[in-house]
Write an enzyme that holds these catalytic residues in place. Sequence first.
Site, mmCIF file in Angstrom:
data_model
loop_
_atom_site.group_PDB
_atom_site.id
_atom_site.type_symbol
_atom_site.label_atom_id
_atom_site.label_comp_id
_atom_site.label_asym_id
_atom_site.label_seq_id
_atom_site.Cartn_x
_atom_site.Cartn_y
_atom_site.Cartn_z
ATOM 1 N N GLY A 3 48.132 -4.165 -47.021
ATOM 2 C CA GLY A 3 47.726 -4.207 -45.614
ATOM 3 C C GLY A 3 46.712 -5.286 -45.299
ATOM 4 O O GLY A 3 46.121 -5.298 -44.223
ATOM 5 N N LYS A 41 54.216 5.215 -44.232
ATOM 6 C CA LYS A 41 52.871 5.789 -44.189
ATOM 7 C C LYS A 41 52.785 6.763 -43.000
ATOM 8 O O LYS A 41 53.772 7.417 -42.689
ATOM 9 C CB LYS A 41 51.814 4.686 -44.148
ATOM 10 C CG LYS A 41 52.034 3.670 -45.291
ATOM 11 C CD LYS A 41 50.933 2.700 -45.468
ATOM 12 C CE LYS A 41 51.249 1.763 -46.630
ATOM 13 N NZ LYS A 41 50.195 0.821 -46.904
ATOM 14 N N HIS A 45 50.294 6.959 -54.455
ATOM 15 C CA HIS A 45 49.972 5.750 -53.691
ATOM 16 C C HIS A 45 48.452 5.554 -53.684
ATOM 17 O O HIS A 45 47.696 6.531 -53.665
ATOM 18 C CB HIS A 45 50.505 5.890 -52.263
ATOM 19 C CG HIS A 45 50.436 4.593 -51.513
ATOM 20 N ND1 HIS A 45 49.281 4.148 -50.927
ATOM 21 C CD2 HIS A 45 51.372 3.632 -51.307
ATOM 22 C CE1 HIS A 45 49.514 2.962 -50.363
ATOM 23 N NE2 HIS A 45 50.773 2.631 -50.584
ATOM 24 N N GLU A 64 51.326 -1.985 -57.057
ATOM 25 C CA GLU A 64 50.705 -2.345 -55.789
ATOM 26 C C GLU A 64 49.230 -2.670 -56.011
ATOM 27 O O GLU A 64 48.388 -1.756 -56.053
ATOM 28 C CB GLU A 64 50.816 -1.180 -54.797
ATOM 29 C CG GLU A 64 52.239 -0.787 -54.479
ATOM 30 C CD GLU A 64 52.358 -0.139 -53.094
ATOM 31 O OE1 GLU A 64 53.161 -0.655 -52.317
ATOM 32 O OE2 GLU A 64 51.648 0.833 -52.810
ATOM 33 N N SER A 66 51.661 -6.344 -48.788
ATOM 34 C CA SER A 66 51.897 -7.446 -47.845
ATOM 35 C C SER A 66 53.186 -8.211 -48.127
ATOM 36 O O SER A 66 53.255 -9.419 -47.920
ATOM 37 C CB SER A 66 50.690 -8.399 -47.813
ATOM 38 O OG SER A 66 49.526 -7.701 -47.404
ATOM 39 N N ASN A 105 57.798 2.149 -46.915
ATOM 40 C CA ASN A 105 56.836 3.247 -46.887
ATOM 41 C C ASN A 105 56.222 3.232 -45.490
ATOM 42 O O ASN A 105 55.386 2.388 -45.204
ATOM 43 C CB ASN A 105 55.761 3.031 -47.965
ATOM 44 C CG ASN A 105 54.640 4.062 -47.869
ATOM 45 O OD1 ASN A 105 54.745 5.042 -47.131
ATOM 46 N ND2 ASN A 105 53.557 3.840 -48.605
ATOM 47 N N GLU A 133 46.487 4.845 -51.421
ATOM 48 C CA GLU A 133 45.805 5.499 -50.299
ATOM 49 C C GLU A 133 45.568 6.975 -50.608
ATOM 50 O O GLU A 133 44.554 7.543 -50.198
ATOM 51 C CB GLU A 133 46.623 5.313 -49.009
ATOM 52 C CG GLU A 133 46.494 3.877 -48.501
ATOM 53 C CD GLU A 133 47.726 3.346 -47.783
ATOM 54 O OE1 GLU A 133 48.569 4.147 -47.355
ATOM 55 O OE2 GLU A 133 47.837 2.110 -47.665
HETATM 56 P P1 13P Z 1 51.772 -3.305 -46.774
HETATM 57 O O1 13P Z 1 53.172 -3.836 -46.985
HETATM 58 O O2 13P Z 1 51.490 -2.926 -45.351
HETATM 59 O O3 13P Z 1 50.732 -4.217 -47.377
HETATM 60 O O4 13P Z 1 51.686 -1.928 -47.586
HETATM 61 C C1 13P Z 1 52.109 -1.920 -48.905
HETATM 62 C C2 13P Z 1 52.150 -0.521 -49.376
HETATM 63 O O5 13P Z 1 51.127 0.105 -49.547
HETATM 64 C C3 13P Z 1 53.461 0.086 -49.577
HETATM 65 O O6 13P Z 1 53.343 1.317 -50.205
#
Ligand code: 13P
Length: 251
Positions: free
Chosen positions: A170, A11, A94, A164, A210, A9, A96
Amino acid sequence: MRRPIIAGNWKMNNTAKEGAALIEAIKPLVADANCDVVVCVPAIDIPAAAEALKGSNIALGAQNVHFAPKGAYTGEISADMLKEYGVEYVIIGHSERRQYFGETDETVNKRTLAALSAGLTPIVCIGETLEEREGGKTEQVLDRQIEEGMKGIDDISKIVIAYEPVWAIGTGRTATAEQANETIGYIRKKVASVFCPKCAEKVRIQYGGSMNAGNAASLMAMPEIDGGLIGGASLKAPDFAAIVHFDREGK
Ligand code: 13P
């Protein structure tokens, strides 16, 4: 029985040019993968990514889709627009998007049903915040996200679920392999009771948060974990390839 699926992803990272270059770097490194490999790119990168991915074993994914087939929804993108470029997967809900863009279980549900009826494979994200985990509410939150967000899906095995935990995204704070396995096991049980036990055995459930080259093998060794949704580590070709090769650690 369940084919592993490793999805990046990106982002809001990589311009179309940068994204195409990253794909060119990833392609040879994962050509012999034993799992499904997907990159979920920003919408505007899709045409260039589709071109770069031609003839490869990497599938193209988007990061969101609107639930209406077309119409007055400024700034949104429909399933048909994605499909025209060969997009196969789409991330929905997601954390976010839930946190910053008002996504709710109801809108997740509408987007998921629209994606399915257009023939896209939704990667539906669920997971608890740190406050919810520490307050003992993890199962309650997941129950709600499954009951409301996945309501009305005919064949649940046609979606991919991404677990997640928000506190692991992150932050460098990965759930332990045991924690992730236990929670994903819970999700599978819940899917069995809401939908059907056979479909629960078939549905693929990824871990995200992560995940990186160093911890992918131990997470993927867990019986309930069928894949990963990778943020930061998907932006570097060698790191992403190392995760795709989780089954070859040390070889
Ligand atoms: P990270 O791998 O940067 O923690 O992000 C995970 C994520 O949100 C994947 O959709």
